[in-house]
Enzyme design. Structure first.
Site, short mmCIF file in Angstrom:
data_model
loop_
_atom_site.label_atom_id
_atom_site.label_comp_id
_atom_site.label_asym_id
_atom_site.label_seq_id
_atom_site.Cartn_x
_atom_site.Cartn_y
_atom_site.Cartn_z
N ASP A 54 0.65 -1.17 -0.03
CA ASP A 54 0.16 -0.02 -0.07
C ASP A 54 1.11 1.14 -0.08
OD1 ASP A 54 0.60 -0.76 2.59
OD2 ASP A 54 -0.78 0.84 3.42
N GLU A 76 0.06 -0.71 5.84
CA GLU A 76 1.09 -0.15 6.72
C GLU A 76 0.91 1.67 6.63
OE1 GLU A 76 5.14 1.61 7.95
OE2 GLU A 76 3.87 2.09 6.21
#
Length: 390
Positions: free
Chosen positions: A77, A142
């Site tokens: 991500d 994250e």
């Protein structure tokens, strides 16, 4: 004939072209799953949900069943691109220019993911039967709330017999040159909001009001001047930053009824959440005794401080970095937080990755030479790890 090394460049380009702005998977994990499954990895897609938070897709892939078990952890991500028109090259096009690959996530951290995947593929192709296990813990959370990502994958790993012996998080750790920094820990973080209630009144008649501002100002002055500790062998002294002082009062002739301040403490292993809360409460009590007022304190725990003490694992990684880059890396605990804060509860963990100069910025990019050199470092770590039987 010697095998041609796996090139991480097309892997990174394919990953950048997956628009995986947190918490969207964007096809990045599906791409990695196909790539690793074709090389013999057993892959598990793990989607976790929790009320009030976005669903998050994660990937765990492992080859081998025995020990030692080395895990590489990372995330696909990325943060939003910002104003796309401000980029020299489109943020999700993965264009190559002047020896750099441009794109969101090029360094943080699709680049390291591409590098350690390529390194593992090469090792498995040339080393014969694997004497242990290699795994990848890849999250899509994250850059987001970090609730349905690494922390829950680790819980799943423990419940299913996949706890590694050691872990490397591929966060971009270096500052000036590849190889200059390995992170062996991180400072902790805790945020406080302290409020004082008073009595509103006219500025011309201050004796009829109870002004909370001087009380809170006295408190802020005390804590801002305090020295929390002197640091230790692995940590600089803890720091405190005041981030807000607010009374919500637009009028010049009104004494407000309430004042609030916010501050953040980044702390070493000399402290913990409880000790810092006790210290703040004691400082509040001291000012309250001197000046009165109705006080409230709220704390938001971020991450606890941790350290992976230098030993055989740290030495192995340090030597591998030096052999491949020619640089003797410093062992650091600087920076903010990372998913290593979750991994440290399961096994020794450290962070190594490329230069962090452009992370989260417009025109995020990584030099192709640096990407391939990062792959070589990871490859050396893998080879040394299994030859040493760590």
């Amino acid at each position: 004939m010697k095998n041609t090394p796996t090139d991480p460049v097309p892997i990174l380009q394919d990953l950048i072209r997956c628009r995986s702005v947190t918490p969207a998977e964007g096809g990045a994990l599906s791409y990695l799953e196909r790539l690793l499954a074709a090389r013999g990895f057993s892959c598990q897609r793990l989607i976790f949900r929790e009320a009030g938070t976005p669903d998050v897709d994660n990937l765990f892939a492992r080859i081998g069943t025995g020990a030692p078990h080395l895990c590489f952890a990372g995330h696909t991500d990325v943060v939003p691109e910002g104003i796309a028109e401000s980029w020299t090259h489109a943020p999700f096009a993965a264009e190559i220019a002047d020896g750099f690959i441009y794109g969101r996530g090029a360094t943080d951290m699709k680049g390291p993911v591409a590098a350690f995947v390529a390194a593992a593929i090469d090792y498995l192709r040339g080393a014969g039967p694997l004497k242990g296990s290699i795994s990848f813990l890849i999250t899509g959370d994250e850059e987001g709330p970090a609730i349905n990502g690494t922390v829950k994958v680790l819980q799943w790993m423990r419940e299913n017999g996949h706890v590694p012996d050691h872990c490397i998080v591929g966060e971009p750790s270096c500052t000036e040159r590849l190889g200059d920094t390995i992170k062996i820990g991180r400072r902790g973080s805790v945020s406080f909001t302290v409020s004082v209630e008073g009595k509103q009144g006219h500025a011309a008649y201050p004796h009829k009001a109870d002004n909370p501002i001087p009380k809170l100002a006295r408190f802020i002055d005390r804590i801002a001047a305090a020295r929390l500790d002197d640091g230790n062998a692995h940590f600089d002294p803890s720091t405190l930053a005041v981030t807000s002082f607010d009374v919500g009062n637009p009028a010049a002739n009104v004494i407000p009824s309430r004042a609030s301040a916010k501050f953040n403490i980044r702390f070493s292993t000399e402290h913990g959440f409880a000790s810092l809360r006790n210290w703040v409460d004691a400082e509040v009590a001291m000012v309250r005794e001197q000046m009165g007022g109705q006080w409230s304190v709220a704390a938001t725990e971020g991450a606890d401080a941790f350290i992976t003490e230098p030993g055989a694992f740290v030495a192995l990684v340090k030597e591998a970095v030096e052999r491949e880059t020619g640089i003797n890396p410093r062992l650091s605990t600087s920076g903010g937080t990372s998913d290593a804060r979750f991994v440290k509860d399961y096994c020794p963990v450290l962070e190594f990755g490329p230069i962090n100069a452009t992370i989260h910025q417009t025109d995020e990019r990584i030099a192709i030479d640096e990407l391939r050199a990062t792959q070589r470092v990871y490859g050396r770590i893998i080879a040394d790890y299994f030859s040493a039987g760590s």
